[in-house]
Write an enzyme that holds these catalytic residues in place. Structure first.
Site, PDB file in Angstrom:
ATOM      1  N   LYS A   1      55.616  45.342   3.288  1.00  0.00           N
ATOM      2  CA  LYS A   1      55.107  44.863   2.687  1.00  0.00           C
ATOM      3  C   LYS A   1      54.430  45.839   2.163  1.00  0.00           C
ATOM      4  CE  LYS A   1      50.352  43.754   2.803  1.00  0.00           C
ATOM      5  NZ  LYS A   1      50.350  44.583   2.598  1.00  0.00           N
TER       6      LYS A   1
ATOM      7  N   GLU B   1      52.154  57.540   9.759  1.00  0.00           N
ATOM      8  CA  GLU B   1      51.996  58.454   8.479  1.00  0.00           C
ATOM      9  C   GLU B   1      50.250  57.822   8.399  1.00  0.00           C
ATOM     10  OE1 GLU B   1      53.197  60.644   7.972  1.00  0.00           O
ATOM     11  OE2 GLU B   1      55.305  60.377   8.623  1.00  0.00           O
TER      12      GLU B   1
ATOM     13  N   CYS C   1      46.710  61.340   1.292  1.00  0.00           N
ATOM     14  CA  CYS C   1      46.355  62.287   2.931  1.00  0.00           C
ATOM     15  C   CYS C   1      46.062  63.126   3.050  1.00  0.00           C
ATOM     16  CB  CYS C   1      47.112  61.371   3.065  1.00  0.00           C
ATOM     17  SG  CYS C   1      48.693  61.053   3.275  1.00  0.00           S
TER      18      CYS C   1
ATOM     19  N   GLU D   1      37.723  61.140   7.017  1.00  0.00           N
ATOM     20  CA  GLU D   1      38.517  61.095   5.239  1.00  0.00           C
ATOM     21  C   GLU D   1      37.737  60.628   4.221  1.00  0.00           C
ATOM     22  OE1 GLU D   1      41.612  58.683   6.155  1.00  0.00           O
ATOM     23  OE2 GLU D   1      43.302  60.542   4.398  1.00  0.00           O
TER      24      GLU D   1
END
Ligand code: NDP
Length: 496
Positions: free
Chosen positions: A168, A241, A275, A369
């Site tokens: 997906k 992750e 990331c 982040e």
């Protein structure tokens, strides 16, 4: 040719070029029944694919690899249009992906095949073997920032380990996901071994509940929690992750020019939407001024845009611009100083590079982040303080160290899954190295032998080669047998 009437019963999803707003692709929004059908078909395909054996699978995976390498221009053009990143960055993804796929196909037999292990004294009359068998069907939920490299880090290794995959892709890059699955189906037409379902978060949630044998997710920690909760309903194992707040440390004896070049690249490439991007920089006092001066020089030359001269593209996900803007405003309100760019760096869909100094510790840009082209630089007394501050985060994905003498020592002390010394992001290019984090950055590993085993189940077998004169696993064993064994164990293991 007659044009088929649109199917008004199927809801659709449009992906758009983030730079121009043009529609790139229109794809179905798959609901639970379409997802269930894809998983059921994948389960049948998995039986065939798993039964092929390493050699036959490697032959087909190598055909897929050649297809990706040959058609990378078409793939990269699609990535450029759907994600917005410059073509050169799209090629970086494609090159790394092909390398990982080649490694996984070549090394799966070595890592996973059945091998004998020493049975130890207690089972000396047995042969013992371990092998790593496919799980069956692996669900992969992928992000938009590296729409090829990141999901393929799970897909390539899951396929090489003998699993079928239902993928997906993110709602922002579904056409890239579809392209990958179509390219695979061209070279492996026999069964739907690698297929795609498209849609929004609900489609991903349906995949979590569809009875896959493992779910590999890349995205935010917040959604990672939802994925894990949904997977828990069926005890489906997960690999997460998640994001990072990766630090780069520059020590007294570092090559300052190289460190500045790497910081600018690691923080700004892909507009910071990685990331493993450099999200914070800690520089020791003796080299701080020289480092900042060099970073300012380099970062002020980096251009955001979509033309051929642009170094970084637009921010792919419109909502992310709000996050970047909030972090910038918060830092400036708390007294940080912008030495490149500033509050006006945001002009949707682009964000120009921003370099900040004098950033107070509590600022969001040092804690959460940001996922944007921002580089906060913090002066520290020494490398030990840098390590303490770098580790003062719930995240733990990756990082980098620039130092001559203590590089590896500092790298080992960073609480993160991956660290590069005297470069940035290099660990991600080495197929033999595991990729993954700790804490809020998730768990489980893709890439390398660990990545192959992540998509396998260890199967242990013992086979009795000859019976012992005294059968210990019997109620009829003589009374002296276990005390004698205990004595032998004391002699062997209990001595000081
Ligand atoms: P999300 O974590 O929300 O989405 C990642 C993937 O999960 C997408 O494919 C998404 O589908 C899917 N998804 C969303 N909701 C669910 C659900 N309930 N169950 C299963 N799957 C779901 O990330 P975003 O793309 O919204 O980005 C948000 C933040 O995440 C970014 O600001 C960044 O900080 C971080 N991020 C980290 C990445 C990394 O590499 N670790 C990559 C991307 C983002 P859909 O897109 O259709 O909603």
């Amino acid at each position: 040719m007659a044009i088929a009437p649109p199917d008004l019963t199927t809801p659709t999803l449009e992906s758009r070029n983030p730079a121009t707003g043009e529609v790139v692709a229109t794809l179905p929004v798959d609901g639970p029944s379409e997802v269930a059908a894809a998983v059921a078909a994948a389960r049948r395909a998995a039986a065939w694919w798993g039964g092929l054996g390493f050699e036959q699978r490697a032959r087909r995976l190598n055909a897929f690899k050649r297809r990706l390498a040959r058609d990378s221009a078409a793939l990269c053009d699609l990535v450029h249009r759907e994600n917005g990143k410059p073509l050169a960055d799209a090629y970086t993804e494609a090159v790394l992906t092909v390398d990982h796929l080649a490694w996984a196909a070549r090394n799966a037999p070595k890592v996973l095949r059945r091998r004998a292990v020493w049975p130890n004294a207690l089972a000396l009359n047995h042969a013992a073997t371990v092998e790593y068998q496919p799980l069956g069907v692996v669900g992969v939920i992928g992000p938009w920032n590296y729409p090829v490299y990141t999901p393929m880090g799970s897909i390539a290794y899951a396929l090489a380990a003998g699993n079928a995959v239902v993928f997906k892709p993110s709602e922002y890059t579904p056409a890239v996901g579809r392209w990958l699955a179509d390219a695979f189906a061209d070279v492996v037409p026999e069964h739907p071994v690698f297929t795609v379902v498209t849609g929004y978060g609900d489609t991903g949630a349906a995949l979590c509940r569809a009875g896959v044998d493992k779910l590999a997710f890349t995205g935010s920690a917040a959604t990672g929690r939802k994925v894990m909760a949904a997977c828990a309903e069926r005890l489906t194992p997960v690999l997460l992750e998640l994001g990072g707040k990766d630090a780069l440390i520059v020590d007294d004896d570092a090559d300052v020019d190289a460190a500045a070049t790497a910081a600018v690249w690691g923080g700004l490439q892909n507009a910071g939407q990685a990331c493993i991007a450099v999200e914070r920089v800690y520089v020791t006092e003796p080299v701080y001024d020289r480092f900042v001066e060099r970073v300012v020089d380099l970062a002020s030359r980096v251009r955001a845009g979509s033309g051929r001269d642009a170094h970084i593209g637009p921010i792919t996900m419109p909502g992310q611009v709000d996050v970047i803007e909030r972090h910038l405003r918060d830092a400036l309100d708390r007294g940080a100083r912008a030495v490149v760019g500033g509050a006006d760096a945001v002009h949707r869909p682009y964000v120009d590079p921003v370099v900040l100094v004098d950033v107070p510790d509590g600022a969001l840009i040092l804690r959460e982040e940001t996922f944007g082209p921002t580089l906060p630089i913090v002066k520290v007394r020494d490398a030990d303080e840098a390590v303490t501050r770098a580790n003062d985060t719930a995240y733990g994905l990756a990082g980098a160290v620039f130092a001559r003498r203590r590089g590896t020592e500092i790298a080992r002390r960073l609480r993160a899954g991956m660290t590069s010394v005297n470069s940035v992001l290099t660990f991600a290019t080495v197929p033999r190295l595991p990729f993954g984090g700790v804490g809020e950055s998730g768990f489980g590993r893709i890439h390398g032998p660990d990545g192959l085993r992540e998509f396998s189940r260890a199967k242990a077998i013992t086979r009795q080669r000859f019976p012992l004169p005294v059968e210990l696993q019997s109620f009829a064993r003589p009374a002296w047998a276990l005390p004698a064994l205990a004595r032998a164990t004391r002699l062997r293991h209990g001595r000081r």
